[in-house]
Design a protein around this motif. Sequence first.
Motif, PDB file in Angstrom:
ATOM      1  N   SER A 172      82.102  35.794  29.782  1.00 24.06           N
ATOM      2  CA  SER A 172      82.233  36.694  28.636  1.00 24.06           C
ATOM      3  C   SER A 172      81.968  38.149  29.012  1.00 24.06           C
ATOM      4  CB  SER A 172      81.253  36.273  27.530  1.00 24.06           C
ATOM      5  OG  SER A 172      79.910  36.388  27.969  1.00 24.06           O
ATOM      6  N   THR A 173      81.313  38.360  30.145  1.00 23.22           N
ATOM      7  CA  THR A 173      80.966  39.719  30.575  1.00 23.22           C
ATOM      8  C   THR A 173      82.088  40.369  31.363  1.00 23.22           C
ATOM      9  OG1 THR A 173      78.633  39.083  30.687  1.00 23.22           O
ATOM     10  CG2 THR A 173      79.271  41.116  31.823  1.00 23.22           C
ATOM     11  N   VAL A 174      82.722  39.597  32.260  1.00 21.35           N
ATOM     12  CA  VAL A 174      83.778  40.157  33.110  1.00 21.35           C
ATOM     13  C   VAL A 174      85.021  39.286  33.029  1.00 21.35           C
ATOM     14  CG1 VAL A 174      82.167  41.216  34.731  1.00 21.35           C
ATOM     15  CG2 VAL A 174      82.936  38.892  35.131  1.00 21.35           C
ATOM     16  N   GLU A 175      86.160  39.897  33.286  1.00  8.09           N
ATOM     17  CA  GLU A 175      87.420  39.164  33.350  1.00  8.09           C
ATOM     18  C   GLU A 175      87.596  38.687  34.789  1.00  8.09           C
ATOM     19  OE1 GLU A 175      92.185  39.799  32.424  1.00  8.09           O
ATOM     20  OE2 GLU A 175      90.707  41.279  31.708  1.00  8.09           O
ATOM     21  N   LEU A 176      87.291  37.427  35.047  1.00  9.29           N
ATOM     22  CA  LEU A 176      87.202  36.900  36.395  1.00  9.29           C
ATOM     23  C   LEU A 176      88.501  37.019  37.177  1.00  9.29           C
ATOM     24  CD1 LEU A 176      85.021  33.703  35.786  1.00  9.29           C
ATOM     25  CD2 LEU A 176      84.288  35.997  36.453  1.00  9.29           C
ATOM     26  N   SER A 177      89.623  36.967  36.488  1.00 12.94           N
ATOM     27  CA  SER A 177      90.909  37.040  37.188  1.00 12.94           C
ATOM     28  C   SER A 177      91.163  38.411  37.809  1.00 12.94           C
ATOM     29  CB  SER A 177      92.052  36.694  36.223  1.00 12.94           C
ATOM     30  OG  SER A 177      92.105  37.636  35.160  1.00 12.94           O
ATOM     31  N   ARG A 178      90.399  39.421  37.388  1.00 16.32           N
ATOM     32  CA  ARG A 178      90.579  40.773  37.919  1.00 16.32           C
ATOM     33  C   ARG A 178      89.633  41.071  39.092  1.00 16.32           C
ATOM     34  NH1 ARG A 178      93.371  44.341  34.854  1.00 16.32           N
ATOM     35  NH2 ARG A 178      92.172  46.084  35.704  1.00 16.32           N
ATOM     36  N   ILE A 179      88.710  40.153  39.355  1.00 15.80           N
ATOM     37  CA  ILE A 179      87.729  40.391  40.414  1.00 15.80           C
ATOM     38  C   ILE A 179      88.403  40.324  41.788  1.00 15.80           C
ATOM     39  CG2 ILE A 179      85.606  39.555  41.513  1.00 15.80           C
ATOM     40  CD1 ILE A 179      85.192  40.796  38.789  1.00 15.80           C
ATOM     41  N   ARG A 180      88.169  41.355  42.591  1.00 13.42           N
ATOM     42  CA  ARG A 180      88.694  41.401  43.955  1.00 13.42           C
ATOM     43  C   ARG A 180      87.583  41.308  44.995  1.00 13.42           C
ATOM     44  NH1 ARG A 180      92.180  40.622  41.028  1.00 13.42           N
ATOM     45  NH2 ARG A 180      94.189  41.667  40.795  1.00 13.42           N
ATOM     46  N   SER A 181      86.349  41.635  44.584  1.00 12.25           N
ATOM     47  CA  SER A 181      85.224  41.637  45.515  1.00 12.25           C
ATOM     48  C   SER A 181      84.000  41.051  44.828  1.00 12.25           C
ATOM     49  CB  SER A 181      84.931  43.067  46.003  1.00 12.25           C
ATOM     50  OG  SER A 181      83.739  43.121  46.760  1.00 12.25           O
ATOM     51  N   LEU A 182      83.357  40.075  45.485  1.00  6.25           N
ATOM     52  CA  LEU A 182      82.179  39.430  44.913  1.00  6.25           C
ATOM     53  C   LEU A 182      81.049  39.439  45.937  1.00  6.25           C
ATOM     54  CD1 LEU A 182      80.670  37.720  42.785  1.00  6.25           C
ATOM     55  CD2 LEU A 182      81.741  35.688  43.804  1.00  6.25           C
ATOM     56  N   THR A 183      79.891  39.963  45.538  1.00 10.91           N
ATOM     57  CA  THR A 183      78.687  39.971  46.372  1.00 10.91           C
ATOM     58  C   THR A 183      77.571  39.287  45.599  1.00 10.91           C
ATOM     59  OG1 THR A 183      79.330  42.071  47.407  1.00 10.91           O
ATOM     60  CG2 THR A 183      77.033  41.398  47.617  1.00 10.91           C
ATOM     61  N   VAL A 184      76.905  38.342  46.253  1.00 14.90           N
ATOM     62  CA  VAL A 184      75.836  37.575  45.605  1.00 14.90           C
ATOM     63  C   VAL A 184      74.511  37.850  46.314  1.00 14.90           C
ATOM     64  CG1 VAL A 184      74.975  35.289  45.009  1.00 14.90           C
ATOM     65  CG2 VAL A 184      77.429  35.773  44.869  1.00 14.90           C
ATOM     66  N   PHE A 185      73.497  38.216  45.528  1.00 20.20           N
ATOM     67  CA  PHE A 185      72.136  38.383  46.026  1.00 20.20           C
ATOM     68  C   PHE A 185      71.273  37.256  45.444  1.00 20.20           C
ATOM     69  CE2 PHE A 185      74.055  42.549  45.995  1.00 20.20           C
ATOM     70  CZ  PHE A 185      73.613  43.145  47.163  1.00 20.20           C
ATOM     71  N   GLY A 186      70.308  36.777  46.224  1.00 23.74           N
ATOM     72  CA  GLY A 186      69.386  35.788  45.682  1.00 23.74           C
ATOM     73  C   GLY A 186      69.925  34.375  45.729  1.00 23.74           C
ATOM     74  N   LYS A 187      69.641  33.585  44.677  1.00 21.90           N
ATOM     75  CA  LYS A 187      69.937  32.158  44.664  1.00 21.90           C
ATOM     76  C   LYS A 187      71.371  31.877  44.236  1.00 21.90           C
ATOM     77  CE  LYS A 187      67.929  27.765  43.166  1.00 21.90           C
ATOM     78  NZ  LYS A 187      66.859  27.092  42.373  1.00 21.90           N
ATOM     79  N   TRP A 188      71.972  30.898  44.905  1.00 23.39           N
ATOM     80  CA  TRP A 188      73.350  30.517  44.638  1.00 23.39           C
ATOM     81  C   TRP A 188      73.450  29.595  43.421  1.00 23.39           C
ATOM     82  CZ3 TRP A 188      78.246  31.451  45.534  1.00 23.39           C
ATOM     83  CH2 TRP A 188      79.182  30.459  45.260  1.00 23.39           C
ATOM     84  N   LYS A 189      74.516  29.815  42.634  1.00 17.13           N
ATOM     85  CA  LYS A 189      74.849  28.919  41.527  1.00 17.13           C
ATOM     86  C   LYS A 189      76.325  28.565  41.643  1.00 17.13           C
ATOM     87  CE  LYS A 189      71.301  30.802  38.437  1.00 17.13           C
ATOM     88  NZ  LYS A 189      71.028  31.468  37.137  1.00 17.13           N
ATOM     89  N   PRO A 190      76.681  27.296  41.453  1.00 16.32           N
ATOM     90  CA  PRO A 190      78.060  26.832  41.707  1.00 16.32           C
ATOM     91  C   PRO A 190      79.134  27.580  40.928  1.00 16.32           C
ATOM     92  CG  PRO A 190      76.574  24.958  41.449  1.00 16.32           C
ATOM     93  CD  PRO A 190      75.793  26.178  41.091  1.00 16.32           C
ATOM     94  N   PHE A 191      78.817  28.083  39.730  1.00 13.27           N
ATOM     95  CA  PHE A 191      79.856  28.726  38.927  1.00 13.27           C
ATOM     96  C   PHE A 191      80.130  30.171  39.334  1.00 13.27           C
ATOM     97  CE2 PHE A 191      75.856  29.435  36.605  1.00 13.27           C
ATOM     98  CZ  PHE A 191      75.899  30.806  36.371  1.00 13.27           C
ATOM     99  N   TYR A 192      79.429  30.666  40.364  1.00 13.28           N
ATOM    100  CA  TYR A 192      79.670  32.041  40.803  1.00 13.28           C
ATOM    101  C   TYR A 192      81.103  32.227  41.304  1.00 13.28           C
ATOM    102  CZ  TYR A 192      74.741  33.373  40.435  1.00 13.28           C
ATOM    103  OH  TYR A 192      73.484  33.680  39.977  1.00 13.28           O
ATOM    104  N   ILE A 193      81.669  31.184  41.907  1.00 15.70           N
ATOM    105  CA  ILE A 193      83.064  31.241  42.343  1.00 15.70           C
ATOM    106  C   ILE A 193      83.896  30.389  41.387  1.00 15.70           C
ATOM    107  CG2 ILE A 193      84.720  30.733  44.161  1.00 15.70           C
ATOM    108  CD1 ILE A 193      82.614  31.212  46.201  1.00 15.70           C
ATOM    109  N   SER A 194      84.859  31.011  40.742  1.00 14.97           N
ATOM    110  CA  SER A 194      85.694  30.335  39.758  1.00 14.97           C
ATOM    111  C   SER A 194      87.128  30.254  40.261  1.00 14.97           C
ATOM    112  CB  SER A 194      85.647  31.104  38.433  1.00 14.97           C
ATOM    113  OG  SER A 194      86.645  30.655  37.541  1.00 14.97           O
TER     114      SER A 194
END
Length: 466
Positions: free
Chosen positions: A19-41
């Motif tokens: 609901s916060t971001v339009e995932l289809s428009r994401i070109r770059s993803l950086t994750v800090f801290g703990k991993w959660k499976p839904f981070y990559i859609s």
Amino acid sequence: MRHLAISSNWEGDECELESTVELSRIRSLTVFGKWKPFYISEKMRFLRVLDLEGTEGLRNHQLEHIGELLHLRYLSLRGCGYIRSLPDSVGNLRQLETLDIKETSITMLPRTIIKLRKLCCLHAGRGPGGIEDNCFSKSKYICEIQLRLCVACCSLDLPKMEGFGRREGCHIACCFVYPNIIRGIDGSGVKLPRGTRKLKALCTLRYVHLAWGNAIIKEIKGLTGLEKLGVVGINKKNGPGFCSAISSLSHLESLSVLSADSLNGCLDGMSTSLVNLQSLKLSGSLEKLPGWIKGLQNLVKLKLELSELSGNLETMQVLGNLPNLSILGLWEEGFEIDVFQFQTGLFKRLTVLDLFYSNMKIELVEFQKDSVPNLEMLTLSLGSTQIAFSGLELLESIKEVWLSFHHPWVGTPKSSKNGENEKMSKQLYEEVKEEEKRNKPGQDKFREELQMQLDRNENQPVLKMQ
């Protein structure tokens, strides 16, 4: 929004993310801290950059669908220690240019990696390392690991292990850990699959473990476009073949050769054709500097680790006459030197000098008049204050001196992307603190004496504590 960074303190769920971001428009993803499976859609099908460096809790099975990100150009799993293998689907990433699996537990690359014809940079392994033991010590080591594994399996709380259970633990031990111990291989480098030589776009490759056999050296020899290469596990048996392979890499600008033991007799057959070499790192004991080094007229950066060549007058003469040497690092441990001199007329282009001494006894480090005339930065990392320095007031161009003290049995802390140092046990932390209290008076006196010399320097260089 095209660039998304998920911070370590974000506690949202999948619904909030979508609901916060339009995932289809994401070109770059950086994750800090703990991993959660839904981070990559699956909606991120146009993702080009995926930076998971230092992400906590990431496991092998969570990378199974990584091959569906067909537009990925940059993938970093650096520091994800539970990742022990890459899925075969990584071969689908035909646009991938950079793959960083350094500081993971990956020791072998999948066969499908040879399909990545656009791959330019491959960072792998852990750098220094190697198991140089006899059969008895290897067997003992395997028994110790097996005992710890059995204890861990008996007390394993499976629901909390996020896909890591008894079966996977036994599989990793039997298929990866034990065979590598027997071969004399640890996680310091990776094995290249047959056909890697076809990756003609590859310009950076480090670290590769040579203990896997001569087939690895043949693959390296075919990568004629390499500009940066790092290898571990070199020995007298594979040394001649490696030296021959290097002679084919005419574009090589950076070379790192690391050994857990000795480099003596391993590099003597190196060709003098490395005319483009600008950076060289050698890690391992040396009785004598290889003769071909004096011909590296374009060498700008040199680092010698555990070579025991500090204070060797012949070595310093050779290094001091390299016409373009600007950065020199000498990291030593566990031997004695009476006087270590930087003589007049040598190191004319040197601007940065890094001295790391642990468990060393050095009577004097002396800078003579007109030595290192262009030195601007001096870095001192010392495991003892029983070292005297003289001539700092004579350094004509010095601007700053960085000083730090370390514990020989702890070393220097490594930092992750998340800005956290490697965890140490509470007991070890308390021991370090007690040691610091005992050493503080001597360290303060050393710092004061160093400051007095710098105060007499016309440039008024700054002394900084790390």
